[in-house]
Motif scaffolding. Structure first.
Motif, PDB file in Angstrom:
ATOM      1  N   THR A   1       0.819  -1.134  -0.154  1.00  0.00           N
ATOM      2  CA  THR A   1       0.248  -0.033  -0.093  1.00  0.00           C
ATOM      3  C   THR A   1       0.704   1.121  -0.151  1.00  0.00           C
ATOM      4  O   THR A   1       0.586   2.126  -0.621  1.00  0.00           O
ATOM      5  CB  THR A   1      -1.076   0.074   1.311  1.00  0.00           C
ATOM      6  N   GLN A   2       1.864   1.265   0.731  1.00  0.00           N
ATOM      7  CA  GLN A   2       2.853   2.209   0.797  1.00  0.00           C
ATOM      8  C   GLN A   2       3.401   2.693  -0.335  1.00  0.00           C
ATOM      9  O   GLN A   2       3.438   3.767  -1.071  1.00  0.00           O
ATOM     10  CB  GLN A   2       4.096   2.247   1.830  1.00  0.00           C
ATOM     11  N   GLU A   3       3.864   1.726  -1.237  1.00  0.00           N
ATOM     12  CA  GLU A   3       4.632   1.739  -2.660  1.00  0.00           C
ATOM     13  C   GLU A   3       3.280   2.206  -3.461  1.00  0.00           C
ATOM     14  O   GLU A   3       3.672   2.885  -4.514  1.00  0.00           O
ATOM     15  CB  GLU A   3       5.020   0.675  -2.978  1.00  0.00           C
ATOM     16  N   ALA A   4       2.379   1.738  -3.488  1.00  0.00           N
ATOM     17  CA  ALA A   4       1.050   2.072  -4.288  1.00  0.00           C
ATOM     18  C   ALA A   4       0.935   3.732  -4.234  1.00  0.00           C
ATOM     19  O   ALA A   4       0.735   4.167  -5.212  1.00  0.00           O
ATOM     20  CB  ALA A   4      -0.302   1.483  -3.958  1.00  0.00           C
ATOM     21  N   ASP A   5       0.826   4.168  -3.007  1.00  0.00           N
ATOM     22  CA  ASP A   5       0.643   5.642  -2.785  1.00  0.00           C
ATOM     23  C   ASP A   5       1.882   6.426  -3.455  1.00  0.00           C
ATOM     24  O   ASP A   5       1.668   7.370  -4.191  1.00  0.00           O
ATOM     25  CB  ASP A   5       0.435   5.735  -1.348  1.00  0.00           C
TER      26      ASP A   5
END
Length: 82
Positions: free
Chosen positions: A28-32
């Motif tokens: 999720t962090q990388e997606a953001d």
């Protein structure tokens, strides 16, 4: 059933209409981070109904296989050391 670890996932080729994308499972962090950079972040639903975020490598990316493999390896190293 538990989803596989991100580290054990291989990039997939995904066809949508007439386009083929390289799809990588990301956190999720990388997606953001990638969405803020304007790259194609999506969700896919697994057979068990769980969802995971994926990054679509830019459509039309024209590189040789060794260059693409090197880039993927560098991205993986960067993400696993953060």
């Amino acid at each position: 059933m538990m989803a596989p670890s991100l580290q054990n996932r291989e990039p997939d080729a995904v066809k949508q209409n007439t386009n083929v994308f390289i799809e990588m499972v990301i956190t999720t962090q990388e997606a953001d981070r990638q969405a803020a950079a304007g790259l194609g972040v999506a969700k896919r639903t697994l057979d068990d109904g769980t969802e995971e975020k994926v990054l679509w490598i830019p459509n039309g990316l024209a590189v040789s296989k060794p260059e693409l493999c090197y880039w993927l390896e560098q991205e993986h190293k960067t993400r696993t050391t953060v």
